[in-house]
Design an enzyme around this catalytic site. Structure first.
Site, PDB file in Angstrom:
ATOM      1  N   GLY A 177       0.765  -1.232   0.000  1.00  0.00           N
ATOM      2  CA  GLY A 177       0.000   0.000   0.000  1.00  0.00           C
ATOM      3  C   GLY A 177       0.799   1.288   0.000  1.00  0.00           C
ATOM      4  O   GLY A 177       0.255   2.349  -0.310  1.00  0.00           O
ATOM      5  N   ASP A 178       2.077   1.222   0.338  1.00  0.00           N
ATOM      6  CA  ASP A 178       2.948   2.403   0.289  1.00  0.00           C
ATOM      7  C   ASP A 178       4.351   1.947  -0.092  1.00  0.00           C
ATOM      8  O   ASP A 178       5.330   2.258   0.579  1.00  0.00           O
ATOM      9  CB  ASP A 178       2.953   3.118   1.637  1.00  0.00           C
ATOM     10  CG  ASP A 178       3.584   4.512   1.563  1.00  0.00           C
ATOM     11  OD1 ASP A 178       3.790   5.011   0.441  1.00  0.00           O
ATOM     12  OD2 ASP A 178       3.883   5.093   2.626  1.00  0.00           O
ATOM     13  N   LEU A 179       4.408   1.205  -1.186  1.00  0.00           N
ATOM     14  CA  LEU A 179       5.646   0.522  -1.565  1.00  0.00           C
ATOM     15  C   LEU A 179       6.506   1.435  -2.430  1.00  0.00           C
ATOM     16  O   LEU A 179       6.303   1.558  -3.634  1.00  0.00           O
ATOM     17  CB  LEU A 179       5.307  -0.776  -2.307  1.00  0.00           C
ATOM     18  CG  LEU A 179       6.488  -1.734  -2.535  1.00  0.00           C
ATOM     19  CD1 LEU A 179       7.063  -2.219  -1.217  1.00  0.00           C
ATOM     20  CD2 LEU A 179       6.054  -2.915  -3.398  1.00  0.00           C
TER      21      LEU A 179
END
Length: 268
Positions: A177-179
């Protein structure tokens, strides 16, 4: 010593020996703790430390390297300190294997068990069986009250066309999700851990688009991860639009050009 450090040490039942600030993101405060008994840990704030702890547990359950949660409450998350010495020549390939393992873990539907946030920007995760509708409502149209009329009209046009552009039922992969590179800890040729997740279940290409937004994984990553799905290049700007909108809301007009460029790439 800060109240955060003292509170984290108290959760671990130990006295503090040393506290050092750590470089971190713009949305949380991180400290490196050395305890009197010799242990080391990382204490960090965030929008919902206990929710983040559950996300890290989901990564570990999927076989993905992530810091162990040592303690968590409503104000602080205390984590194992992992090495982050920089990457060797094999690190990109290992990241490809790690992300493939992450995406092999699947759920039944799209979304997550609870909502989350990037600082003041809410992440709505209510479950859905319709992926284009989920992406339109929970990731794009949700920004309507915070954008200019011109931008939101373009986003509305794109959202209305998503049933023609996105698969209706892609595999509901576990997403970080926040890669991006700053959330990948590397030691030598190995990924030591993925940090700062904002997990949900969705199309795996979401993470891949994010990973390519502020950098470009090399061919070793793709070779290890696996070949692209047909149409991935056309969907990439649709998925990159969400983190770009989040950055615009968090950090201001300097990201408007990125958002507009992504909308152009998406053909709206």
């Amino acid at each position: 010593m800060s109240d955060l450090a003292r509170h984290a040490a108290a959760l671990l039942g130990a006295a503090l020996a040393e506290v050092r600030p750590m470089p971190g993101g713009d949305l949380s405060h991180c400290l490196h703790l050395r305890l009197a008994d010799g242990r080391e840990a990382v204490a960090k704030t965030g929008p919902a430390p206990e929710a983040e702890a559950r996300m890290l547990a989901a990564l570990v359950a999927a076989g993905v390297p992530a810091p162990a949660v040592l303690a968590a409450d409503g104000t602080v998350l205390v984590l194992e300190r992992l090495p982050d010495a920089g990457g060797g020549s094999g690190a990109q390939a290992d990241l490809g294997r790690v992300v493939a393992r992450l995406h092999a873990a699947t759920g039944e539907r799209y979304g997550w068990q609870e909502d989350y946030a990037f600082g003041p920007v809410a992440i709505e995760n209510a479950w859905s069986d319709d992926w284009p509708a989920f992406w339109a409502e929970r990731r794009l149209l949700c920004h309507a009250g915070h954008l200019s009329t011109a931008l939101i009209r373009r986003i509305e046009r794109l959202a209305a066309d998503l049933p023609n552009r996105l698969p209706r039922r892609p595999r509901p992969s576990l997403l970080h999700g926040d890669l991006w590179g700053g959330n990948v800890l590397v030691a030598g040729d190995r990924v030591a851990g993925l940090i700062d997740p904002a997990c949900s279940h969705g199309h795996a290409e979401v993470d891949l688009a994010m990973l390519g937004l502020f950098g470009r994984p090399g061919p070793a990553f793709r070779e290890a991860y696996g070949p692209p799905e047909p149409g991935e290049a056309e969907r990439r700007p649709i998925y990159a639009l969400w983190p770009a909108l989040v950055h615009l809301r968090l950090f201001g007009a300097g990201y408007r050009g990125m958002v507009e460029g992504i909308l152009e790439a998406a053909g709206v």
